[in-house]
Design a protein around this motif. Structure first.
Motif, PDB file in Angstrom:
ATOM      1  N   CYS A   1      24.062  59.171-149.515  1.00  0.00           N
ATOM      2  CA  CYS A   1      24.415  58.474-150.746  1.00  0.00           C
ATOM      3  C   CYS A   1      25.700  57.662-150.554  1.00  0.00           C
ATOM      4  O   CYS A   1      26.742  58.214-150.227  1.00  0.00           O
ATOM      5  N   SER A   2      25.597  56.363-150.815  1.00  0.00           N
ATOM      6  CA  SER A   2      26.767  55.489-150.653  1.00  0.00           C
ATOM      7  C   SER A   2      27.833  55.794-151.696  1.00  0.00           C
ATOM      8  O   SER A   2      29.013  55.489-151.496  1.00  0.00           O
ATOM      9  N   THR A   3      27.427  56.390-152.809  1.00  0.00           N
ATOM     10  CA  THR A   3      28.397  56.718-153.856  1.00  0.00           C
ATOM     11  C   THR A   3      29.394  57.777-153.382  1.00  0.00           C
ATOM     12  O   THR A   3      30.530  57.808-153.830  1.00  0.00           O
TER      13      THR A   3
ATOM     14  N   GLN B   1      31.105  58.302-150.645  1.00  0.00           N
ATOM     15  CA  GLN B   1      32.357  57.856-150.050  1.00  0.00           C
ATOM     16  C   GLN B   1      33.274  57.246-151.120  1.00  0.00           C
ATOM     17  O   GLN B   1      34.482  57.472-151.123  1.00  0.00           O
ATOM     18  N   GLN B   2      32.670  56.489-152.017  1.00  0.00           N
ATOM     19  CA  GLN B   2      33.470  55.828-153.057  1.00  0.00           C
ATOM     20  C   GLN B   2      34.051  56.844-154.032  1.00  0.00           C
ATOM     21  O   GLN B   2      35.151  56.657-154.561  1.00  0.00           O
ATOM     22  N   TRP B   3      33.316  57.894-154.262  1.00  0.00           N
ATOM     23  CA  TRP B   3      33.763  58.957-155.163  1.00  0.00           C
ATOM     24  C   TRP B   3      35.127  59.500-154.698  1.00  0.00           C
ATOM     25  O   TRP B   3      36.082  59.582-155.477  1.00  0.00           O
TER      26      TRP B   3
ATOM     27  N   GLU C   1      37.161  58.085-152.642  1.00  0.00           N
ATOM     28  CA  GLU C   1      38.131  56.994-152.650  1.00  0.00           C
ATOM     29  C   GLU C   1      38.752  56.859-154.046  1.00  0.00           C
ATOM     30  O   GLU C   1      39.952  56.612-154.188  1.00  0.00           O
TER      31      GLU C   1
ATOM     32  N   ASN D   1      38.134  59.791-143.799  1.00  0.00           N
ATOM     33  CA  ASN D   1      36.711  59.511-144.015  1.00  0.00           C
ATOM     34  C   ASN D   1      35.923  59.660-142.729  1.00  0.00           C
ATOM     35  O   ASN D   1      36.285  59.053-141.714  1.00  0.00           O
TER      36      ASN D   1
END
Lengths: 393, 444
Positions: B141-143, B145-147, B149, B163
């Motif tokens: 899920c690409s989300t 990593q952003q989560w 961040e 990361n």
């Protein structure tokens, strides 16, 4: 007041660009018939199209179309963004069969769902995913991105059946840089107040550039520029910045509505706008290294919440560009269900609030755009800014 | 006078210990500060084995959100997130955890400013000790990593973060497939290298040299526990099944993030032995198994017990699923306890949301065939795009390749407002009737 529309409509160049932006598929079919060449469909946001161009292919950034999503509803759920659901729909309806190959460089889980649907329906067509590093602050990022760019080169060389020479890649890079430079002139003139362009017209210039043969597009842009760009600044309108929409173009009805309500869009960071054209491929001895540096430079030029880079802030960037353009407010266009945008939005809100900058969040969908309720909200934002102006005076 | 109705469920007794072990683990996290321990917040893969070897306390974001949801305590955190600006369609794991981050940060600021008196209902969510650093290692899920961040930004960008990038296993090459091919080997090497970098980062954070011997020891416990778990799961290919999917859900916390040691091995030994005993004695996981289903989708933690009862009431044994059977150290043979990094990297890549549909079709159809499944239940998980991504294509594939039907029901991982009970009920009944008709035709 004079604007680009008065000067060039029904001029040949703008009519051609408008036609391509309105029906990219027709252009692809026409190009294939005209040239006998092969076309690859690329998915947003960061596919290095220069490499495909250097191989003699036409790289086309696949656009959202206006069809109602029907078959695609049974392939991706309704809580996917409009772009990805539309891609699934296009794949299922055979609309993507005009492409000879598909390339994707971006790890977005929703996009990968749509690309997998494409692979399912276009089973005899290559569907390649070369995942560009998203944690681009890491020390190993440049090396990893460079390797991935080389992998794209090898993959595309395999697809066309011949090597891609450095000189051809350099020539393509120069051509694409020229296209970006020309497009930036329109945006720079708008930002500085030397010319007025409606956001819908600028979208035509960019969107057509994502689809067309680059040399042809450049020639048309030059034709438009020769008509001259000077125009009086519009009076009495509220200057706003449009922000968001990382992958697909906002509906032109919405862009027109924003201006109808009394706003003047002076700047943006939309994918179909500044975000796409902000960074050129830099000079480097090795063109693959140059492509890698371009990818990394894009996030510095216009930060994207899908990337992780701790010393680069989208919120800080926005405050800076608002200062530069003199925009008095900001309208956030969030493609509904876009998680990177949903995650970052509170940080934007905090930053804008800290500077007292009025802003409005509008969620957009593929279908069912409630324009009249949006009108009320946009008018309320503009009224708020007007009252603020009165107080400040 | 009411008559007590015996439950059709027959849950494993041995899994009851998982609850106690998990509670003890969280209590240890909550008291980490008082004990002067360093705390790392992480998301995604089970990199906790590295933290354990480094003598850290670790808090898994998804696990904490799931815990709050399972205890129906998620709302204060979600409200805090909403007030902060998170849209309700955002991943509810992330939304809940970020809400916790907001509350934790507020608590920290209030503590520093001397302001006291937080309302009680916020207390649980804010009991998480603030992180000393973050590690993100999210696959699929690409989300994810952003989560982290954004968590990093919520904490004012003054908490270090590392990361780990986990490539998506798309299957580009003709040799690509499950556990094989150039893509698999290259991704493994890439992630292995990053794990060594992560260990160097952990050394910087702790100021101590990393104890590789301890990591080998930890991984030997993980490997043994995983072997026992897989062995017990495989026994459930028998009909009637001695244990169900819900028993494996109860065992997720132990295998995913609890400390790996003799207690963990003892837990899975007990589970394995109970399943074996049931198999020998002919004791089923539900009272009257008439249907065997596969469950695809991340767990609906708000409705865990309810769903288990609901399926059992219809004589449905949910025997396996993507979330339980294709995740969590599921290929123990890959772990070399003398040199565990490569096997760890491979498991981090084997997240069930980190494969293209081609591989997922293979895994799903393989398990459906192996476990003798009659149909598939897809939990269309509203805010989890990663799990719902391939579901429609998996349903079509199962129908085409195996001739088995499927149904979808709406819900979510940690937001009960998306759950649609009537839809589940009516679609389940319809699918079971369809299975009956097909069986009758086969006999005719």
């Amino acid at each position: 007041m004079v604007d680009i529309e008065d000067r060039v409509v029904p001029g040949r160049a703008i009519a051609r660009l408008t036609a391509v932006a309105g029906d990219p598929d027709a252009y692809v079919r026409e190009w294939k018939q005209r040239t006998g060449g092969r076309v690859i469909g690329a998915f947003p946001m960061n596919f290095p199209a220069e490499i495909a161009h250097a191989a003699g292919l036409l790289p086309v950034l696949i656009q959202e179309n206006r069809e109602t999503i029907t078959v695609g509803r049974n392939l991706l759920t309704e809580f996917y963004c409009g772009y990805t659901r539309n891609i699934a729909d296009q794949a299922a309806k055979g609309r993507l069969s005009i492409y000879d190959g598909f390339y994707n460089a971006d790890h977005c889980i929703q996009l990968l769902g749509a690309v997998d649907v494409t692979r399912e329906f276009e089973e005899d067509t290559p569907v390649y995913f070369g995942q560009l590093e998203t944690s681009i602050g890491s020390t190993w990022a440049i090396d990893k991105v460079q390797r991935k760019m080389a992998a794209f080169r090898a993959e595309i060389a395999g697809f066309v059946g011949h090597d891609i020479h450095d000189d051809d890649l350099r020539a393509s890079i120069e051509l694409f840089n020229e296209q970006r430079r020309l497009l930036r002139r329109f945006y720079d003139e708008r930002r500085s107040g030397n010319a007025y362009f409606s956001p819908a017209h600028l979208q035509v210039l960019v969107k057509s550039g994502m689809v067309m043969d680059r040399a042809e597009h450049i020639a048309l842009l030059q034709e438009v520029l020769q008509l001259g760009l000077s125009a009086e600044r519009q009076r009495g309108r509220i200057k706003v910045h449009l922000s968001g929409h990382f992958c697909h173009a906002p509906r032109t009805e919405l862009l027109e509505l924003i201006e109808e309500c009394g706003a003047q869009v002076v700047d943006d960071d939309l994918f179909h706008g500044t975000r796409w054209i902000a960074a050129d491929v830099p000079d480097a001895d090795d063109p693959i290294e140059a492509m890698a540096l371009w990818y990394l430079a894009r996030n510095v030029a216009v930060p994207c919440p899908t990337r992780v880079q701790h010393d680069v802030d989208w919120d800080g960037y926005l405050l800076d560009v608002l200062d530069g353009s003199g925009a008095e407010g900001l309208i956030v266009l969030m493609a509904k269900f876009c998680e990177p945008h949903m995650l970052y939005y509170p940080e934007l809100r905090k930053a804008l609030d800290s500077k007292g900058i009025p802003h409005l969040l509008i969620e957009t969908e593929h279908e069912g755009m409630p324009l009249e309720s949006m009108r009320t909200r946009i008018e309320a934002l503009l009224e708020r800014i007007r009252r603020r102006q009165a107080v400040l005076v | 006078m009411s008559t007590a109705v015996a439950s059709p469920m027959n849950r494993l007794g041995s899994t009851a210990l998982a609850g106690a072990m998990t509670s003890a683990y969280w209590e240890r996290i909550f008291t980490a500060r008082e004990r002067g321990a360093q705390v790392v917040w992480y998301n995604g893969s089970a990199v906790n084995v590295i933290f354990q070897a480094a003598g850290l306390e670790w808090c898994h974001g998804e696990a904490f959100s799931a815990r709050l949801a399972a205890q129906h305590l998620e709302k204060p955190a979600q409200l805090a997130g909403e007030e902060y600006g998170y849209v309700g369609e955002l991943c509810s794991y992330a939304r809940t955890h970020l809400g916790c981050a907001v509350l934790t940060q507020q608590a920290r600021e209030e503590e520093n400013s001397g302001v006291v008196g937080m309302v009680d209902q916020r207390e649980l969510a804010s009991r998480l000790p603030a992180p000393d650093f973050f590690v993100n290692a999210y696959a699929g899920c690409s989300t994810g990593q952003q989560w982290d961040e954004i968590s990093y930004r919520v904490f004012g960008k003054d908490v270090p973060i590392f990361n780990v990038s986990l490539p998506f296993l798309w299957g580009n090459k003709p040799d690509a497939g499950y556990l094989r091919g150039q893509e698999w080997e290259e991704a493994t090497t890439y992630v292995s290298d990053q794990l060594h970098d992560l260990i160097r980062f952990v050394e910087q954070m702790t100021g101590r040299k990393f104890d590789f011997d301890r990591l080998r020891e930890v991984m030997s416990y993980v490997k043994k526990a995983s072997e026992l778990r897989r062995e017990a799961m495989a026994m459930c290919k028998a009909a009637p099944t001695p244990a169900t999917y819900w028993d494996w859900i109860a065992s997720i916390a132990p295998i995913n993030f609890l400390p790996a040691g003799p207690e963990l091995v003892a837990y899975f030994q007990a589970v394995r032995d109970e399943v074996a005993q049931r198999l020998a004695d002919g004791v089923p996981g539900i009272a009257n198994e008439r249907y065997r289903l596969y469950f695809d989708g991340i767990m609906n933690w708000n409705k865990l017990g309810y769903l288990a009862r609901k399926f059992a009431e219809y004589d449905v044994a949910v025997v396996c699923g993507r979330y339980t059977h294709n995740a969590f150290w599921q290929e123990p043979h890959l772990i070399d306890t003398d040199d565990p990094i490569r096997g760890m990297a491979q498991h981090y890549l084997l997240c069930p949301t980190n494969h293209g549909v081609r591989t997922l079709k293979y895994l799903t159809n393989r398990d459906c065939a192996d476990y003798g499944v009659d149909g598939i239940v897809f939990h269309s998980t509203r805010t989890c795009r990663a799990f719902t991504n391939p579901q429609h294509l998996l349903a079509k594939s199962a129908q085409k390749e195996l001739g088995i039907p499927s149904m979808f029901f709406e819900g979510d991982v940690a937001d009960a407002s998306f759950y649609k009970e009537e839809i589940l009920e009516s679609r389940l009944v319809a699918m079971l009737e369809g299975i009956d008709v097909r069986r009758a035709r086969a006999l005719a």
